[in-house]
Structures are given as structure tokens and as C-alpha cells.
Design an enzyme around this catalytic site. Structure first.
Site, PDB file in Angstrom:
ATOM      1  N   ASP A   1       6.862   9.196   0.206  1.00 11.34           N
ATOM      2  CA  ASP A   1       6.540   8.338   0.225  1.00 11.34           C
ATOM      3  C   ASP A   1       6.500   7.028  -0.706  1.00 11.34           C
ATOM      4  O   ASP A   1       6.831   7.037  -1.794  1.00 11.34           O
ATOM      5  CB  ASP A   1       4.815   8.317   0.822  1.00 11.34           C
TER       6      ASP A   1
ATOM      7  N   TRP B   1       8.295   1.858   4.234  1.00 10.64           N
ATOM      8  CA  TRP B   1       7.794   0.642   4.783  1.00 10.64           C
ATOM      9  C   TRP B   1       8.547  -0.697   4.971  1.00 10.64           C
ATOM     10  O   TRP B   1       8.334  -1.218   6.036  1.00 10.64           O
ATOM     11  CB  TRP B   1       6.426   0.163   4.254  1.00 10.64           C
TER      12      TRP B   1
ATOM     13  N   ASP C   1       3.095   0.988   8.245  1.00 10.63           N
ATOM     14  CA  ASP C   1       2.109   2.120   9.795  1.00 10.63           C
ATOM     15  C   ASP C   1       2.231   1.178  10.822  1.00 10.63           C
ATOM     16  O   ASP C   1       1.862   0.433  11.025  1.00 10.63           O
ATOM     17  CB  ASP C   1       1.367   2.278   8.843  1.00 10.63           C
TER      18      ASP C   1
END
Length: 594
Positions: free
Chosen positions: A161, A204, A223
Site C-alpha cells: 500500500d 490507487w 478501493d
């Protein structure tokens, strides 16, 4: 057939066999299949939860069809040892540490995945309030953590992440360079000696073309959640990213929400489109009580086969009419006669959808199989029409009598040399995909140029026999803008473009020579301070030809002299009294479409 032709044919055949043998030895990694903890459990994971999901993976029959990863997401951290800096594991969620969990997963013949962050802290630490997980990201501990995960614990996969690298997602207001951080982490993993570890970049948005050399897959959006709006939005953001999926590296549309509240049609669209677009397939529901309908869908081996096909490519948009899309991709063999096609209707109303087979580069008799229903529809000619319900998708496997050379190359299916979605594209001088109903596919590529590297490339322009072709290049520009066209690294022509308006489409005709097989056609501006025209599409055909080229039509024919008698024969040499329009026949020693 003369002696020279016969020698050439034999040599080409032997080279083809050799190429197939080499290819068979170097099949790329397929999209990752498995289960991940975050969508259902978030931070509330434990040894029992993970082992329970691993067990259920087997008992539900999911491992049998290819789901072989059990991935532990955020929530297992217990801080760091203040003296050594070594990661600690959460004392109550995993009181025995992670090694017994990894060993259990491996015992069940599956692979174990783990999670970290490219910065100091994880998303769960900052947004989820998991205070014990302070300073647990890779930053400052790249090699130490890589050794811990992959040498000591034996994990096989990692999702990395980036909350710790984006200031508004971490308490330190720390901004880090994505490319530097992910490259450093990838190098640390390689330094462990583990060449089999898969890394997923979770930034993302599509981070840039550099990611292809760093990770197995990369997230392209924020997400997902269990709503149609989320699934629809993610699909929209990925429809035109097919050029960046190749050689075993994939656009990741996030975990699956199948079985978590979407309608039956929405679940089918979600899973089917993830399959044909070659996204990783990571189940996100609780496998211990999965709904039977969801389990049946997730175990559809014919849809999974699209995702796990050896070509490892993503379907591209071939038609965009109204709110609907048709996507297509080759299966099993590039430029072969077998393709998969998806009719996707994201609208809120039922839609009648149709596409001519020639627009899918196929002709003749087409065998059609419905992959959701696992049923043969029959043989068709001309076109394929289907009624698609709101939020629905229909996916078919097509086996054609004849494959045609592709003639239309939309700009939105091309590879952009500096494409990225993180920074302002005008400041970064990177091209983007934009919409315009005046364009061929209602999309175009804008903001090209201002840097020779900010180019557009059609990387797979296939010519069955090679030779001279005519390109019709469609573009838009309200002022004079320069454009250079190159083929296979050689500049062909530089010309000025002005269509009379930024939204007005005009065309240029250029003659080029193509090699037999795949060619790269590149558009760029040599200047570092000037923009290119916007690009709509390219059509390409052999010079002085109005007919579509059949792939393989000029291959040597091993039939007797009777095929030169002015009559029509099948490819097996059988006389045909009444040839069928669109059929492929032998006529006077040549393959023709009747």
C-alpha cells in the site's frame, strides 16, 4: 511450388515450431487467484480466521479451479522491536506469530500472501486507528522486512500500500516518490533470492509505465465496495488500459465483491468482466458461509479460462454505442480463429446489442458458446445480437472459420509512452484518454507531445504477409501541430496537422511498408516544447486493396492440380457445388473468401 518457395516454407515451419517450443518454456505468470482478508474482516483478523478461510478454500472446491492464494492484509502488525527494528506480530490476533499460519497454508498446497506499506505507516494504522502498528511500513527497513517476510516466514505474495507515502494519508505528512519506493522494495525482494514472489502495487491509480518492471500487478483505482456504483466506476477506469497488460503483468481492478450484496446480474458482470479483462481474482467474502450462487459463479471454469489464458492479455473495447460496450480478445493463439467477446451494459435499462463478426476480425461460420451458461448457442454468420439486461454482461467464446487482419486501431487501445494517473497530466506532459462523440470509438488521446517520450504506440499491428499498406490517420487540432510517424523504429514521414478545430476530425493518408508479423507504429513530436494533434484512430489496409486480408490466406496449399480447374474446393480439397457467401475456399490454387 518452386524449389525456393518450398525451402522458404519448410524453414518458416521449423522456425515456427522452435518459437512455439521456446514460448511453451516461458509462459508468463497468470493473474493471481485466491482470497484476501480486507474486504470482509478489515483489521479484525486472527490466526483462526485465516486458517478457517484456507480450509474453506479447499472444502468449497475453489482451490480445485485455481484459487491458490490466501492473503493476509492489514491488521497483523504489532509494532517494531525498539532495539533491532524487527517487525513484531500482533500479540492477541496472532499469539503464535505468523509462521504457523504460513505453514498451514502451505500444508494445504496453497500460497501465502502478506501486506505492507511503502511508507512508515499503513492505511489501517492511520485510517483505522490501529495504534499498535506504528512505524511498521517498509520505509527505512526495506531489506530487513523483505528478509523477514520471504526468507524467514516464507510468504509468496505481497500487497504494498502507499498511505505512508502520501501526506494526507499519514500522520507525518510524509510524501515519498512512488517509483523510487516501489523499485527499492522490489529490489529488496529480489535480494532475498526469491524469484517467485509476486508483488502487487497498491497506489490507487495507474502509477506509470515503470510499474511493469517492478510488480506483477498494480491497482488502478481506489478501493472497491459492494455496490454497483463502485463496480461500474472501476470498470469505466479500466476499459482503456488494455495496452498496459502484457507479459504476465496486470491491471488490478481490486478484490472481488461477489456474494456480498450485489444483484445476480451485477455479480455476473463483476466476475465476468474481471475475467475477460485479466484482473487478479481475489475473493473478498467469508468463504466459510459463501452463498451457493456466488460459489457456483466463482467456480465457472469457462470464465476462469479467459482470465488464465496463456496469452495473458486484456480485452479491449471494439465498440461503444450509447451506454454499452463490446470488448474482445484473442484466446490460445494470437491472431487465431478463437476469440472471446463481452457485451457490457452498465446502463439502468435493458439494451439490444449487436456487432458484425467482421468488426471482431472474424468471418465465415462462427461457433458461439455462452460462457455464463456453459452452453453452445450454435453456428452463426454475419453478426451476433443479444439482449442484455441493466447492469448485465454476456460473454461468448467464438470459434471462426476465418480470421481477418485488423484494420481499425483506435487511439484508446494504444500504448502511451508517459501514461500515468497520479500527477496533473498537463504539468507532467503525459497524454490521457478523453471522450468525444465525434470520434470513431467516441474516445481519443489528447495531450500528446511536448516531449518525444510522450508518444502513442500501436505495438501489435499485424500483417499476415507484410508489404505496402495505406494508413488513414484521423486527428483533431485547432492549430498547426507537427507529427512524426515511424514504423518499427524508422521515421516514415513528418507532417503538420490542422483539422480546423479541437473537436473537428480530419484525416491524413500515409503509405508505409510493414514486416510480416507484428509491427510497431509510433506517433510522436520531435520537439520538447510543442504539443501534437489529438489522435482519434488509424485504419490500415494493403495498398490498392478494398478487401479484408485473411490471416493465413497466402500460406502454401498442398492440393492436387485439380484445384486449378476454375472450381471451388474446401480447405480439405472437397469439391463445392454451391459456395456460400463469406466462406473460405480454394479457387485456382488460392484461398479466397467467396
Amino acid at each position: 511450388m518452386n524449389k525456393t518457395h518450398r525451402i522458404y516454407t519448410v524453414s518458416f515451419f521449423l522456425l515456427s515450431i522452435l518459437a512455439m517450443e521456446v514460448s511453451a518454456q516461458t509462459v508468463p505468470d497468470k493473474p493471481t487467484m485466491g482470497w484476501s482478508s480486507w474486504n470482509t474482516f478489515a483489521l479484525n483478523i486472527s490466526e483462526d480466521v485465516i486458517k478457517g478461510q484456507a480450509t474453506a478454500m479447499r472444502t468449497q472446491g475453489l482451490l480445485k479451479v485455481g484459487y491458490d492464494h490466501i492473503n493476509i492484509d492489514d491488521g497483523y502488525f504489532g509494532g517494531r522491536d525498539p532495539k533491532t527494528g524487527k517487525l513484531l506480530i500482533h500479540p492477541t490476533r496472532f499469539p503464535n506469530g505468523l509462521k504457523p499460519v504460513v505453514d498451514y497454508i502451505h500444508l494445504l498446497k496453497m500460497k501465502a500472501g502478506i501486506y505492507s506499506d511503502g511508507g512508515k505507516n499503513t492505511c489501517g494504522n492511520y485510517h483505522g486507528g490501529d495504534k499498535i502498528a506504528e512505524g511498521v511500513g517498509f520505509y527505512g527497513h526495506d531489506q530487513q522486512d523483505a528478509d523477514f517476510f520471504f526468507k524467514e516466514l516464507g510468504f509468496d505474495f505481497i500487497k504494498v500500500d502507499f498511505c505512508g507515502g502520501v501526506g494526507y494519508h499519514n500522520s507525518e505528512n510524509l510524501y515519498l516518490d512512488e517509483r523510487e519506493r516501489y523499485t527499492a522494495i522490489a529490489n529488496a525482494i529480489r535480494n532475498t533470492g526469491r524469484a517467485d514472489v509476486r508483488m502487487n502495487v497498491c497506489r490507487w491509480d495507474y502509477p506509470g509505465n515503470w510499474v511493469h518492471d517492478v510488480a506483477t500487478s498494480w491497482r488502478t483505482t481506489g478501493d472497491i465496495n459492494a455496490s454497483w456504483g463502485s463496480v461500474k466506476s472501476i470498470l469505466k477506469d479500466n476499459l482503456y488500459l488494455s495496452a498496459y497488460c502484457y507479459d504476465g503483468h496486470y491491471n488490478d481492478m481490486d478484490m472481488l465483491e461477489v456474494g456480498k450484496g450485489l444483484s445476480v446480474e451485477e455479480d455476473r458482470t463483476h466476475f465476468g468482466m474481471w475475467c475477460i479483462m485479466s484482473s487478479p481474482l481475489l475473493i473478498g467474502c467469508d468463504l466459510r458461509n459463501i452463498k451457493s450462487s456466488a460459489s457456483l459463479l466463482l467456480r465457472n471454469t469457462e470464465l476462469i479460462a479467459l482470465n488464465q489464458d496463456d496469452l495473458c492479455i486484456q480485452a479491449y473495447v471494439v465498440q461503444h454505442v450509447g451506454d454499452t460496450y463490446v470488448l474482445v480478445k484473442d484466446l490460445e493463439q494470437l491472431y487465431g480463429k478463437t476469440r472471446a467477446v463481452a457485451f457490457y451494459n452498465p446502463s439502468d435499462h435493458e439494451q439490444e446489442m449487436s456487432i458484425p463478426f467482421v468488426d471482431l476480425d472474424l468471418t465465415g461460420t462462427i461457433k458461439v458458446r455462452d460462457l455464463f451458461e456453459k452452453a453452445d448457442i450454435g453456428e452463426m454468420i454475419g453478426k451476433l445480437s443479444v439482449t442484455v439486461p441493466a447492469h448485465g454482461t454476456r460473454i461468448y467464446r467464438l470459434e471462426a472459420e476465418t480470421r481477418l487482419e485488423r484494420t481499425l486501431y483506435e487511439a484508446e487501445t494504444a500504448y502511451l509512452g508517459k501514461y500515468q494517473e497520479i500527477f496533473n497530466n498537463q504539468t507532467y506532459h503525459s497524454a490521457i484518454y478523453e471522450s468525444n462523440d465525434n470520434c470513431s470509438g467516441r474516445e481519443y488521446v489528447g495531450w500528446l507531445g511536448h516531449d518525444p517520450a510522450n508518444d502513442l504506440q500501436w505495438r501489435h499491428v499485424y500483417s499476415d504477409q507484410g508489404g505496402e499498406y495505406t494508413i488513414i490517420l484521423k486527428y483533431m487540432s485547432g492549430d498547426n501541430r507537427s507529427l512524426t510517424l515511424s514504423v518499427n523504429g524508422q521515421d516514415v514521414q513528418t507532417f503538420s496537422c490542422n483539422s480546423g478545430g479541437d473537436g473537428t476530425v480530419a484525416a491524413k493518408s500515409i503509405k508505409v511498408n510493414l514486416l510480416q508479423g507484428e509491427n510497431v507504429i509510433r506517433l510522436y513530436n520531435k520537439s520538447s516544447s510543442a504539443w501534437m494533434p489529438n489522435i482519434d484512430c488509424m485504419t490500415i489496409r494493403p495498398v490498392n486493396s478494398t478487401e479484408r486480408v485473411v490471416v493465413g490466406i497466402d500460406a502454401p496449399i498442398a492440393f492436387s492440380d485439380q484445384t486449378y480447374d476454375g472450381k471451388y474446393y474446401t480447405l480439405d480439397g472437397i469439391l463445392v457445388n454451391k459456395p456460400r457467401k463469406g466462406g473460405l475456399y480454394i479457387y485456382n490454387g488460392k484461398k479466397i473468401i467467396y
